[in-house]
Design a protein around this motif. Structure first.
Motif, PDB file in Angstrom:
ATOM      1  N   ASP A 434      77.923 -43.277 -69.067  1.00 45.87           N
ATOM      2  CA  ASP A 434      77.731 -44.159 -70.334  1.00 45.87           C
ATOM      3  C   ASP A 434      78.710 -43.526 -71.298  1.00 45.87           C
ATOM      4  OD1 ASP A 434      76.856 -45.899 -72.176  1.00 45.87           O
ATOM      5  OD2 ASP A 434      74.791 -44.619 -72.490  1.00 45.87           O
ATOM      6  N   LEU A 435      79.906 -44.238 -71.573  1.00 49.19           N
ATOM      7  CA  LEU A 435      80.951 -43.672 -72.531  1.00 49.19           C
ATOM      8  C   LEU A 435      80.981 -44.722 -73.791  1.00 49.19           C
ATOM      9  CD1 LEU A 435      83.495 -43.030 -69.723  1.00 49.19           C
ATOM     10  CD2 LEU A 435      81.750 -41.476 -70.519  1.00 49.19           C
ATOM     11  N   ASN A 436      80.879 -44.235 -74.982  1.00 43.98           N
ATOM     12  CA  ASN A 436      81.124 -44.818 -76.213  1.00 43.98           C
ATOM     13  C   ASN A 436      82.046 -44.111 -77.060  1.00 43.98           C
ATOM     14  OD1 ASN A 436      78.323 -46.562 -76.409  1.00 43.98           O
ATOM     15  ND2 ASN A 436      77.907 -44.907 -75.376  1.00 43.98           N
ATOM     16  N   THR A 437      82.870 -45.203 -77.709  1.00 45.10           N
ATOM     17  CA  THR A 437      83.820 -44.770 -78.679  1.00 45.10           C
ATOM     18  C   THR A 437      82.967 -43.869 -79.944  1.00 45.10           C
ATOM     19  OG1 THR A 437      83.600 -46.767 -80.064  1.00 45.10           O
ATOM     20  CG2 THR A 437      85.422 -46.570 -78.371  1.00 45.10           C
ATOM     21  N   LYS A 438      84.041 -42.956 -80.516  1.00 45.82           N
ATOM     22  CA  LYS A 438      83.390 -41.943 -81.459  1.00 45.82           C
ATOM     23  C   LYS A 438      82.621 -42.934 -82.488  1.00 45.82           C
ATOM     24  CE  LYS A 438      84.624 -38.105 -84.597  1.00 45.82           C
ATOM     25  NZ  LYS A 438      85.810 -37.476 -85.038  1.00 45.82           N
ATOM     26  N   ALA A 439      83.180 -44.108 -82.909  1.00 43.99           N
ATOM     27  CA  ALA A 439      82.562 -44.933 -83.742  1.00 43.99           C
ATOM     28  C   ALA A 439      81.432 -45.792 -83.582  1.00 43.99           C
ATOM     29  CB  ALA A 439      83.496 -45.693 -84.527  1.00 43.99           C
ATOM     30  N   ASN A 440      81.030 -45.779 -82.192  1.00 43.18           N
ATOM     31  CA  ASN A 440      80.082 -46.561 -81.598  1.00 43.18           C
ATOM     32  C   ASN A 440      80.211 -47.918 -81.446  1.00 43.18           C
ATOM     33  OD1 ASN A 440      78.046 -44.447 -80.377  1.00 43.18           O
ATOM     34  ND2 ASN A 440      77.923 -43.636 -82.752  1.00 43.18           N
ATOM     35  N   THR A 441      81.499 -48.408 -81.276  1.00 44.62           N
ATOM     36  CA  THR A 441      81.897 -49.553 -81.359  1.00 44.62           C
ATOM     37  C   THR A 441      82.265 -50.475 -79.846  1.00 44.62           C
ATOM     38  OG1 THR A 441      84.101 -49.023 -81.713  1.00 44.62           O
ATOM     39  CG2 THR A 441      82.567 -49.547 -83.651  1.00 44.62           C
ATOM     40  N   TYR A 442      82.334 -49.515 -78.922  1.00 47.25           N
ATOM     41  CA  TYR A 442      82.763 -50.047 -77.615  1.00 47.25           C
ATOM     42  C   TYR A 442      82.213 -49.104 -76.539  1.00 47.25           C
ATOM     43  CZ  TYR A 442      86.448 -52.940 -79.900  1.00 47.25           C
ATOM     44  OH  TYR A 442      86.830 -53.799 -80.610  1.00 47.25           O
ATOM     45  N   ASN A 443      81.787 -49.930 -75.441  1.00 50.37           N
ATOM     46  CA  ASN A 443      81.202 -49.046 -74.554  1.00 50.37           C
ATOM     47  C   ASN A 443      81.574 -49.178 -73.273  1.00 50.37           C
ATOM     48  OD1 ASN A 443      78.780 -49.519 -72.167  1.00 50.37           O
ATOM     49  ND2 ASN A 443      78.236 -47.576 -73.394  1.00 50.37           N
ATOM     50  N   LEU A 444      81.777 -48.167 -72.365  1.00 49.91           N
ATOM     51  CA  LEU A 444      82.216 -48.292 -70.754  1.00 49.91           C
ATOM     52  C   LEU A 444      81.101 -47.681 -70.080  1.00 49.91           C
ATOM     53  CD1 LEU A 444      84.400 -49.150 -68.767  1.00 49.91           C
ATOM     54  CD2 LEU A 444      84.993 -46.815 -69.094  1.00 49.91           C
ATOM     55  N   SER A 445      80.259 -48.390 -69.198  1.00 45.34           N
ATOM     56  CA  SER A 445      79.337 -47.864 -68.412  1.00 45.34           C
ATOM     57  C   SER A 445      79.513 -48.314 -66.945  1.00 45.34           C
ATOM     58  CB  SER A 445      78.073 -48.722 -68.945  1.00 45.34           C
ATOM     59  OG  SER A 445      78.000 -49.879 -68.695  1.00 45.34           O
ATOM     60  N   GLY A 446      78.861 -47.622 -66.143  1.00 44.86           N
ATOM     61  CA  GLY A 446      78.834 -47.773 -64.648  1.00 44.86           C
ATOM     62  C   GLY A 446      78.115 -46.673 -63.912  1.00 44.86           C
ATOM     63  N   ASN A 447      78.222 -46.936 -62.561  1.00 44.58           N
ATOM     64  CA  ASN A 447      77.803 -46.165 -61.585  1.00 44.58           C
ATOM     65  C   ASN A 447      78.086 -46.437 -60.152  1.00 44.58           C
ATOM     66  OD1 ASN A 447      75.617 -47.833 -60.088  1.00 44.58           O
ATOM     67  ND2 ASN A 447      74.925 -47.939 -62.232  1.00 44.58           N
ATOM     68  N   ILE A 448      78.040 -45.412 -59.561  1.00 43.08           N
ATOM     69  CA  ILE A 448      78.449 -45.588 -57.924  1.00 43.08           C
ATOM     70  C   ILE A 448      77.568 -44.735 -57.118  1.00 43.08           C
ATOM     71  CG2 ILE A 448      80.371 -43.588 -57.958  1.00 43.08           C
ATOM     72  CD1 ILE A 448      81.423 -45.153 -55.437  1.00 43.08           C
ATOM     73  N   LYS A 449      76.429 -45.423 -56.329  1.00 48.11           N
ATOM     74  CA  LYS A 449      75.293 -44.772 -55.814  1.00 48.11           C
ATOM     75  C   LYS A 449      75.551 -44.822 -54.252  1.00 48.11           C
ATOM     76  CE  LYS A 449      72.988 -47.397 -58.113  1.00 48.11           C
ATOM     77  NZ  LYS A 449      71.863 -48.310 -59.047  1.00 48.11           N
ATOM     78  N   TYR A 450      75.175 -43.847 -53.236  1.00 49.90           N
ATOM     79  CA  TYR A 450      75.456 -43.741 -51.877  1.00 49.90           C
ATOM     80  C   TYR A 450      74.139 -43.298 -51.242  1.00 49.90           C
ATOM     81  CZ  TYR A 450      77.154 -42.349 -47.368  1.00 49.90           C
ATOM     82  OH  TYR A 450      77.560 -42.210 -46.079  1.00 49.90           O
ATOM     83  N   SER A 451      73.697 -44.199 -50.328  1.00 47.93           N
ATOM     84  CA  SER A 451      72.198 -44.063 -49.766  1.00 47.93           C
ATOM     85  C   SER A 451      72.561 -43.576 -47.941  1.00 47.93           C
ATOM     86  CB  SER A 451      71.507 -45.303 -49.908  1.00 47.93           C
ATOM     87  OG  SER A 451      72.074 -46.248 -48.997  1.00 47.93           O
ATOM     88  N   THR A 452      71.764 -42.895 -47.822  1.00 47.79           N
ATOM     89  CA  THR A 452      71.800 -42.472 -46.168  1.00 47.79           C
ATOM     90  C   THR A 452      70.346 -42.622 -45.763  1.00 47.79           C
ATOM     91  OG1 THR A 452      73.594 -41.065 -46.713  1.00 47.79           O
ATOM     92  CG2 THR A 452      72.378 -40.823 -44.736  1.00 47.79           C
ATOM     93  N   ILE A 453      70.024 -43.208 -44.685  1.00 47.85           N
ATOM     94  CA  ILE A 453      68.702 -43.175 -43.991  1.00 47.85           C
ATOM     95  C   ILE A 453      69.089 -42.538 -42.721  1.00 47.85           C
ATOM     96  CG2 ILE A 453      66.801 -44.519 -42.886  1.00 47.85           C
ATOM     97  CD1 ILE A 453      67.146 -44.657 -45.969  1.00 47.85           C
ATOM     98  N   ASN A 454      68.241 -41.559 -42.329  1.00 50.18           N
ATOM     99  CA  ASN A 454      68.120 -40.767 -41.130  1.00 50.18           C
ATOM    100  C   ASN A 454      66.963 -41.028 -40.469  1.00 50.18           C
ATOM    101  OD1 ASN A 454      70.705 -39.313 -41.899  1.00 50.18           O
ATOM    102  ND2 ASN A 454      69.428 -38.048 -43.055  1.00 50.18           N
ATOM    103  N   LEU A 455      67.134 -41.464 -39.036  1.00 53.47           N
ATOM    104  CA  LEU A 455      66.171 -41.623 -38.090  1.00 53.47           C
ATOM    105  C   LEU A 455      66.931 -41.539 -36.724  1.00 53.47           C
ATOM    106  CD1 LEU A 455      63.211 -42.204 -37.759  1.00 53.47           C
ATOM    107  CD2 LEU A 455      63.727 -44.761 -37.640  1.00 53.47           C
ATOM    108  N   ASP A 456      66.787 -42.387 -35.768  1.00 59.70           N
ATOM    109  CA  ASP A 456      67.444 -42.458 -34.548  1.00 59.70           C
ATOM    110  C   ASP A 456      69.105 -42.716 -34.702  1.00 59.70           C
ATOM    111  OD1 ASP A 456      65.179 -42.001 -33.248  1.00 59.70           O
ATOM    112  OD2 ASP A 456      64.851 -44.068 -33.138  1.00 59.70           O
ATOM    113  N   GLU A 457      69.397 -43.420 -35.760  1.00 59.64           N
ATOM    114  CA  GLU A 457      70.755 -43.589 -35.998  1.00 59.64           C
ATOM    115  C   GLU A 457      71.006 -43.640 -37.611  1.00 59.64           C
ATOM    116  OE1 GLU A 457      72.343 -47.310 -34.432  1.00 59.64           O
ATOM    117  OE2 GLU A 457      72.112 -46.639 -32.188  1.00 59.64           O
ATOM    118  N   ASN A 458      71.984 -43.020 -38.216  1.00 62.81           N
ATOM    119  CA  ASN A 458      72.331 -43.120 -39.559  1.00 62.81           C
ATOM    120  C   ASN A 458      72.517 -44.456 -40.284  1.00 62.81           C
ATOM    121  OD1 ASN A 458      71.575 -40.278 -39.587  1.00 62.81           O
ATOM    122  ND2 ASN A 458      73.772 -39.736 -39.950  1.00 62.81           N
TER     123      ASN A 458
END
Length: 809
Positions: A434-458
């Motif tokens: 969550d990135l904002n300019t010093k003057a709080n006029t513009y914002n760049l936001s985002g994310n990347i998420k990775y999930s893993t389920i372990n049972l018989d097969e991942n």
């Protein structure tokens, strides 16, 4: 020359507003009685904070002389004291409805915002209403105000012939600050004149700037204080009496303790031993015909208080902890589930959270639930056996949140669920920015998420998003995109419904920053959204929306909008089968909203909506209407009636292959149905005083889906008649919940709660359309349960106990 002088004046005015105001606190050794009188000599000759400036609606306008506000701050070795005089030329018109803690109702408010590190990152906010009701919260720009956080402090409000006075004692244990000998804190003061709906602050909070916490003033003069040992014990004892028709009445006694320990000046440990959530608010269950589970609000204090760090990345859904069992028992022929549980018991839970002076926030949450069994019964022999429906399970959340430049952050978050034995384990990791300019006029936001389920097969999956926005000024906009793979699954400790798609979206909006002759606020939004299935490229969703929200100078609120779905879309979720979809026709929706001024004794909320599809007879419409009446400053009643109807709604009812196997259905059965929903809710409050309240919460709900035609889903997403299906798949669900409670805060942080609750619910395939008969049947059958409970919680401050023993010695 006059123009030059005028421009210089404007420059000086704007320059003055942009500077941080400063106030000097004064130390005292005198004992201060919190009585709302400010008559101790310690309050004399103390510097005064005044010259408040309007925050809303006319941002930047000075407070009128008739409502001038003067604040003084003193301190000693244990606490900081706030003395506030709110002048009012019409003291008889000061609004002072008595309400519950953190819910001010219709009353004037005074507040103080404190940031002990003066880093612009987080405020601890303390409020007192003119009715002497307390409220407190933690404020961050990212999350907003979190009123689930509660501190223990003392205050008193008193109305005089000149206005009203607030006196506050805030122990250092309720704050966070460094151990330096000389302190400079960030501070701001807040006042709301409720009858005029005007809010003022001491240091200007400029609404043109997209930040709140960075616009504090400064408090100087605090010297030679040390952060205290923050160790609190909250033992409790509860008694429950349970009764139901046809069942044995029994009583239960429970006891346990919550512990809060300040590890250092920044980090706090919270732990619950032998949890008791028996008095939490009931869930508003509905007839859920969708392919997704119903999402419930979190009502347990431990999982709501101070959890802003854990909400980063939106992968933590606390209702998973102690929720329904996750394993469906495998049944043999002639077997049925004879006895099971609604929720798995929580053994214990703890969390550590805080932030260093360099801006690194750390959050750790851990909880353990017990091994849980269901009883299976053979319907022929009567024999029973036990089977595991939830093993011993450990839930863990880790968050590392680095803030920088006071307005930006990069966050790593991980959730992990480990089940004892050969059962499903899960792990999700995410990077959020969550990135904002010093003057709080513009914002760049985002994310990347990775999930893993372990049972018989991942099983693995990815969710990523990116967005850019202009966040200041009258005209603002945002654009963004999401990308989600089919295998993304955070649902062991999170909640996510949609996968296997990518989308693009945008928003443009206009707002007024200062009132006009007609409006206190006015905002117009324009939104566009397009979503595509990742594998086929088919349109899954699409819409163009325009809406407007405004408040008039008389403080009535109006809103309305229209949404057009211009393209046929393909729903890959309703068929409940891989690579199958049903076609959703083009449609148009519209909604409206009216909320009259709550300052009046009588007010009303009205919210109608309608949707019309490009298909004969397929439409939906409904409304909510909620009148409310404030009989006095002590008594308030609110009634809400909701009605919603869907005509010719197309929805899934069954699926199977030629062998009757439902796991990989070849034949998917839909119904053309009418879905009708009614609900009535009544909430009421009677306040005996600012520490005692009686509360009523009642909800009656009924929804049914009546199938008119049976349809078969084709491979191309169309629906054709399927008359050979004769099974009754109508649905009717009705429920009743009624809570009558008494709450008494008999000492700071200590409470007695008495609750009477009765509740019932029932699901049927046969629809009885007689409304009165349905309600009577529900309230008079064996399903109606009664619970009477008494709970006592007592707050023990280690410092107070230690000081008492020292005095005795």
């Amino acid at each position: 020359m006059k123009k030059v002088v005028f421009l210089c004046f404007l420059f000086c005015l704007s320059f003055g507003y942009s500077q941080k105001k400063a106030l000097q606190a004064q130390s005292t050794s005198q004992s201060i009685t919190i009585d709302g009188k400010l008559d101790e000599t310690a309050w004399e000759n103390v510097p005064i904070a005044s010259d408040f400036i309007m925050f809303e609606p006319d941002n930047g306008k000075p407070i009128p002389e008739s409502q001038k506000t003067e604040i003084k701050v003193i301190y000693n070795n244990d606490a900081i004291y706030i003395g506030a005089m709110m002048y009012d030329h019409e003291p008889n018109k000061i609004l002072k409805e008595i309400s519950q803690r953190d819910n001010f109702g219709t009353a004037d408010i005074f507040g103080v915002f404190i940031n002990g590190f003066n880093d612009g990152q987080q405020n601890f906010e303390f409020f007192v209403s003119a009715a002497d009701v307390q409220g407190d919260c933690i404020m961050t720009d990212a999350i907003g105000e979190d009123y689930s956080w509660d501190a223990v402090w003392i205050s008193k409000a008193r109305i005089t012939d000149k206005g009203w006075i607030v006196e506050m004692k805030i122990p250092y244990a309720a704050l966070r600050f460094s151990a330096e000998n000389k302190q400079t804190w960030g501070i701001n003061f807040f006042r709301e004149v409720k009858r005029e709906r005007r809010k003022y602050t001491w240091n200007l909070i400029n609404t043109k700037i997209g930040t709140f916490t960075q616009q504090n003033g400064e408090l100087t003069g605090i010297e030679n204080i040390k952060p205290p040992t923050r160790l609190f014990f909250m033992p409790y004892a509860s008694y429950y009496l349970n009764a139901a028709d046809g069942q044995k009445t029994y009583g239960t006694i429970k006891g346990g303790m919550d512990i809060k320990y300040g590890i250092n000046d920044a980090f706090t440990l919270d732990a619950i031993l032998v949890p008791d959530f028996g008095q939490t608010k009931y869930d508003d269950q509905i007839l859920n015909l969708s392919p997704f589970e119903q999402q419930f609000n979190e009502n347990r204090a431990f999982f709501t208080e101070g959890t802003d760090l854990f909400n980063k990345g939106n992968i933590f859904y606390s209702r998973r902890i102690g929720g329904a069992p996750t394993i469906d028992p495998e049944l043999n022929d002639h077997e049925e589930v004879y006895e099971t549980v609604q929720n798995v018991n929580l053994i214990n839970a703890l969390k550590v959270s805080g932030r260093t002076k360099n801006g690194l926030g750390i959050g750790i949450l851990n909880a353990v639930t017990e091994k849980t069994f269901a009883t299976i019964k053979d319907t022929i022999s009567g024999d029973t056996r036990k089977i595991v429906v939830e093993p011993l399970t450990n839930y863990n959340v880790l968050v590392l949140d680095q803030r920088f430049r006071k307005n930006s952050s990069i966050t790593f978050i991980n959730t992990n669920v480990t089940r004892n034995g050969h059962y499903r384990d899960a792990n999700v990791s995410g990077l959020v920015w969550d990135l904002n300019t010093k003057a709080n006029t513009y914002n760049l936001s985002g994310n990347i998420k990775y999930s893993t389920i372990n049972l018989d097969e991942n099983k693995t999956g990815v969710f990523s998003t990116i967005g850019f926005a202009e966040t200041s000024g009258k005209y603002r906009y945002s654009i963004g995109s999401d990308f989600v793979t089919k295998g993304y699954d955070p649902n062991d400790l999170g909640i996510n419904f949609y996968t296997n798609y990518y989308n693009f979206y945008g928003n443009a909006n206009y707002r007024i920053l200062n009132p006009t002759k007609l409006f206190n606020s006015f905002k117009v939004n324009y939104n566009m959204y397009a979503e595509f299935n990742k594998e086929s490229g088919k349109v899954q969703d699409n819409n163009i929306e325009a809406n407007v929200n405004l408040s008039t100078v008389k403080n009535n609120y109006y809103g309305g909008g229209i949404t057009v779905f211009p393209l046929v879309s393909h729903d890959y979720y309703e068929p409940r089968a891989d690579n199958r979809y049903v076609i959703i026709p083009r449609r148009i929706e519209a909604w409206g909203s009216i909320s009259t001024n709550y300052n009046h004794k009588f007010a009303i909320d009205i919210n109608p909506s309608i949707a019309i599809a490009d298909e004969p007879g397929r439409m939906a419409y409904g409304f909510d209407i909620g009148p409310r009446y404030r009989f006095s400053d002590k008594l308030l009643m609110v009634y809400t009636f909701s009605f919603f109807r869907k005509n010719n709604n197309k929805g899934y009812i069954d699926g199977y292959d030629d062998d009757g196997n439902e796991s990989t259905p070849e034949t998917i059965v839909f119904a053309n149905r009418n879905v009708i929903t009614y609900s009535n809710t009544i909430t009421g409050k009677y306040a005996l005083n600012s520490a005692m309240t009686l509360n009523l919460a009642l909800r009656q709900y009924w929804s049914y889906a009546e199938n008119n035609d049976i349809l078969e889903l084709q491979q191309d997403g169309t629906l054709t008649p399927y008359p050979q299906y004769t099974e009754n798949k109508n649905s009717s669900f009705y429920s009743w919940n009624a809570d009558l409670s008494y709450s008494w805060w008999f000492a700071p942080g200590s409470q007695v709660s008495v609750l009477y609750r009765n509740s019932a619910s029932n699901f049927e395939r046969i629809i009885d359309k007689e409304f009165k008969g349905n309600v009577n049947a529900l309230l008079n059958n064996d399903a109606l349960k009664h619970i009477f409970s008494v709970s006592v919680k007592y707050f023990i401050d280690y410092n107070a106990v230690k000081n008492k023993f020292r005095k005795r010695a």
